[in-house]
Design a protein around this motif. Structure first.
Motif, PDB file in Angstrom:
ATOM      1  N   GLY A   1       0.782  -1.143  -0.083  1.00 45.11           N
ATOM      2  CA  GLY A   1      -0.023  -0.051   0.105  1.00 45.11           C
ATOM      3  C   GLY A   1       0.770   1.067  -0.065  1.00 45.11           C
ATOM      4  O   GLY A   1       0.470   2.165  -0.568  1.00 45.11           O
ATOM      5  N   PHE A   2       1.966   1.369   0.729  1.00 46.93           N
ATOM      6  CA  PHE A   2       2.841   2.279   0.754  1.00 46.93           C
ATOM      7  C   PHE A   2       3.497   2.630  -0.583  1.00 46.93           C
ATOM      8  O   PHE A   2       3.534   3.762  -1.052  1.00 46.93           O
ATOM      9  N   ASN A   3       3.899   1.688  -1.208  1.00 46.29           N
ATOM     10  CA  ASN A   3       4.632   1.571  -2.591  1.00 46.29           C
ATOM     11  C   ASN A   3       3.594   2.127  -3.530  1.00 46.29           C
ATOM     12  O   ASN A   3       4.010   3.090  -4.316  1.00 46.29           O
ATOM     13  N   HIS A   4       2.396   1.799  -3.504  1.00 43.03           N
ATOM     14  CA  HIS A   4       1.388   2.101  -4.460  1.00 43.03           C
ATOM     15  C   HIS A   4       1.197   3.759  -4.392  1.00 43.03           C
ATOM     16  O   HIS A   4       1.053   4.285  -5.235  1.00 43.03           O
ATOM     17  N   ASN A   5       1.107   4.278  -3.136  1.00 39.83           N
ATOM     18  CA  ASN A   5       0.841   5.687  -3.030  1.00 39.83           C
ATOM     19  C   ASN A   5       1.915   6.457  -3.035  1.00 39.83           C
ATOM     20  O   ASN A   5       2.129   7.445  -3.509  1.00 39.83           O
ATOM     21  N   LEU A   6       3.099   5.693  -3.067  1.00 42.09           N
ATOM     22  CA  LEU A   6       4.502   6.378  -3.246  1.00 42.09           C
ATOM     23  C   LEU A   6       4.686   6.916  -4.773  1.00 42.09           C
ATOM     24  O   LEU A   6       5.232   7.804  -5.084  1.00 42.09           O
ATOM     25  N   ASP A   7       4.036   6.185  -5.782  1.00 38.83           N
ATOM     26  CA  ASP A   7       4.272   6.330  -6.936  1.00 38.83           C
ATOM     27  C   ASP A   7       3.477   7.495  -7.489  1.00 38.83           C
ATOM     28  O   ASP A   7       3.791   8.108  -8.156  1.00 38.83           O
ATOM     29  N   SER A   8       2.240   7.740  -6.860  1.00 40.98           N
ATOM     30  CA  SER A   8       1.604   8.981  -7.162  1.00 40.98           C
ATOM     31  C   SER A   8       2.072  10.251  -6.479  1.00 40.98           C
ATOM     32  O   SER A   8       1.741  11.297  -6.988  1.00 40.98           O
ATOM     33  N   ALA A   9       3.041  10.113  -5.711  1.00 39.07           N
ATOM     34  CA  ALA A   9       3.764  11.095  -4.857  1.00 39.07           C
ATOM     35  C   ALA A   9       5.111  11.667  -5.658  1.00 39.07           C
ATOM     36  O   ALA A   9       5.426  12.765  -5.111  1.00 39.07           O
ATOM     37  N   ILE A  10       5.523  10.662  -6.322  1.00 44.84           N
ATOM     38  CA  ILE A  10       6.737  11.182  -6.897  1.00 44.84           C
ATOM     39  C   ILE A  10       6.547  12.306  -8.049  1.00 44.84           C
ATOM     40  O   ILE A  10       5.726  12.208  -8.972  1.00 44.84           O
ATOM     41  N   ALA A  11       7.437  13.371  -7.795  1.00 46.05           N
ATOM     42  CA  ALA A  11       7.160  14.372  -8.737  1.00 46.05           C
ATOM     43  C   ALA A  11       7.770  14.328 -10.008  1.00 46.05           C
ATOM     44  O   ALA A  11       8.742  13.446 -10.263  1.00 46.05           O
ATOM     45  N   GLY A  12       7.021  14.728 -11.143  1.00 43.29           N
ATOM     46  CA  GLY A  12       7.660  14.349 -12.364  1.00 43.29           C
ATOM     47  C   GLY A  12       8.493  15.709 -13.013  1.00 43.29           C
ATOM     48  O   GLY A  12       8.339  16.740 -12.529  1.00 43.29           O
ATOM     49  N   THR A  13       9.066  15.413 -14.136  1.00 39.62           N
ATOM     50  CA  THR A  13       9.666  16.648 -14.660  1.00 39.62           C
ATOM     51  C   THR A  13       8.954  17.642 -15.289  1.00 39.62           C
ATOM     52  O   THR A  13       7.778  17.315 -15.671  1.00 39.62           O
ATOM     53  N   CYS A  14       9.604  18.717 -15.440  1.00 32.81           N
ATOM     54  CA  CYS A  14       8.626  19.928 -16.082  1.00 32.81           C
ATOM     55  C   CYS A  14       8.655  19.602 -17.526  1.00 32.81           C
ATOM     56  O   CYS A  14       7.565  20.092 -18.232  1.00 32.81           O
ATOM     57  N   ALA A  15       9.257  18.651 -18.191  1.00 33.50           N
ATOM     58  CA  ALA A  15       9.671  18.741 -19.734  1.00 33.50           C
ATOM     59  C   ALA A  15       8.199  18.546 -20.283  1.00 33.50           C
ATOM     60  O   ALA A  15       7.807  18.627 -21.429  1.00 33.50           O
ATOM     61  N   SER A  16       7.426  17.638 -19.727  1.00 31.51           N
ATOM     62  CA  SER A  16       6.094  16.793 -20.066  1.00 31.51           C
ATOM     63  C   SER A  16       4.764  17.628 -19.854  1.00 31.51           C
ATOM     64  O   SER A  16       3.937  17.635 -20.585  1.00 31.51           O
ATOM     65  N   GLN A  17       5.064  18.713 -18.865  1.00 25.90           N
ATOM     66  CA  GLN A  17       3.626  19.666 -18.876  1.00 25.90           C
ATOM     67  C   GLN A  17       4.010  21.119 -18.654  1.00 25.90           C
ATOM     68  O   GLN A  17       3.018  21.614 -18.261  1.00 25.90           O
ATOM     69  N   CYS A  18       5.132  21.447 -19.121  1.00 23.57           N
ATOM     70  CA  CYS A  18       5.549  22.829 -18.730  1.00 23.57           C
ATOM     71  C   CYS A  18       4.832  23.991 -19.806  1.00 23.57           C
ATOM     72  O   CYS A  18       5.006  24.961 -19.756  1.00 23.57           O
ATOM     73  N   GLY A  19       4.801  23.437 -20.662  1.00 16.71           N
ATOM     74  CA  GLY A  19       4.223  24.366 -22.112  1.00 16.71           C
ATOM     75  C   GLY A  19       5.537  24.669 -22.947  1.00 16.71           C
ATOM     76  O   GLY A  19       6.654  24.131 -22.847  1.00 16.71           O
ATOM     77  N   THR A  20       5.419  25.604 -23.859  1.00 13.30           N
ATOM     78  CA  THR A  20       6.421  26.022 -24.694  1.00 13.30           C
ATOM     79  C   THR A  20       7.395  26.859 -23.701  1.00 13.30           C
ATOM     80  O   THR A  20       7.194  27.684 -23.177  1.00 13.30           O
ATOM     81  N   LYS A  21       8.887  26.670 -24.115  1.00 11.22           N
ATOM     82  CA  LYS A  21       9.757  27.659 -23.708  1.00 11.22           C
ATOM     83  C   LYS A  21       9.539  29.169 -24.210  1.00 11.22           C
ATOM     84  O   LYS A  21       9.185  29.186 -25.537  1.00 11.22           O
ATOM     85  N   PRO A  22       9.639  30.198 -23.339  1.00 10.13           N
ATOM     86  CA  PRO A  22       9.406  31.569 -23.975  1.00 10.13           C
ATOM     87  C   PRO A  22      10.473  31.973 -24.675  1.00 10.13           C
ATOM     88  O   PRO A  22      11.782  31.284 -24.640  1.00 10.13           O
ATOM     89  N   LEU A  23      10.163  32.783 -25.776  1.00  8.45           N
ATOM     90  CA  LEU A  23      11.140  33.038 -26.760  1.00  8.45           C
ATOM     91  C   LEU A  23      12.088  34.242 -26.271  1.00  8.45           C
ATOM     92  O   LEU A  23      11.883  35.177 -25.546  1.00  8.45           O
ATOM     93  N   GLN A  24      13.411  33.928 -26.508  1.00 11.55           N
ATOM     94  CA  GLN A  24      14.458  34.939 -26.163  1.00 11.55           C
ATOM     95  C   GLN A  24      15.515  35.082 -26.926  1.00 11.55           C
ATOM     96  O   GLN A  24      16.016  33.927 -27.725  1.00 11.55           O
TER      97      GLN A  24
END
Length: 141
Positions: free
Chosen positions: A17-40
């Motif tokens: 049960g602890f391992n199952h809940n641990l998977d949902s608590a692990i933070a993901g990287t920004c690369a998959s959900q951050c949107g587009t990189k601002p132009l500079q």
């Protein structure tokens, strides 16, 4: 024996049960959900701004640093040289003579060109201009 079996089952249940809940608590990287990189752009380098009118109406654009408005007909494009870094906080404003809203799609086809495609916008207000800050960041107005 039954106490040992009960303790083993409880420990196993807690761990699974602890391992199952641990998977949902692990933070993901920004690369998959951050949107587009601002132009500079690199500060101090020359920047070309290429504006393309993708609307069915004429559009006016102007560099507020004292130039006259430029008429941009449907399908027409214009390239503006933006200086060598001695002009801080460069901006270009654009508008439709009839007050119709515009949407600016920004892209960076190479290291020194900002491409602005102006399209019709159905929401009230729309985009009014772009602002290239002296630190190289591009901001929509």
């Amino acid at each position: 024996m039954s106490k040992l079996l009960s303790a083993t089952l409880i420990a196993t249940s807690l761990l699974l049960g602890f391992n199952h809940n641990l998977d949902s608590a692990i933070a993901g990287t920004c690369a998959s959900q951050c949107g587009t990189k601002p132009l500079q752009f690199t500060p101090g380098r020359r920047i070309r701004v290429q504006v393309v009118n993708k609307t069915p109406n004429p559009i006016y654009l102007e560099k507020p640093q004292g130039s006259n408005p430029i008429l941009l007909r449907p399908g027409q494009q214009v390239r503006l040289e933006q200086g060598d870094g001695t002009e801080p906080n460069i901006s270009v404003v654009f508008w439709n003579q009839d007050g119709l809203s515009l949407k600016a799609n920004l892209s960076k086809p190479n290291f020194a060109t900002l491409q602005v495609e102006l399209r019709p916008e159905w929401r009230i207000g729309g985009d009014r201009g772009i602002y290239i800050r002296d630190d190289g960041r591009v901001q929509m107005l």
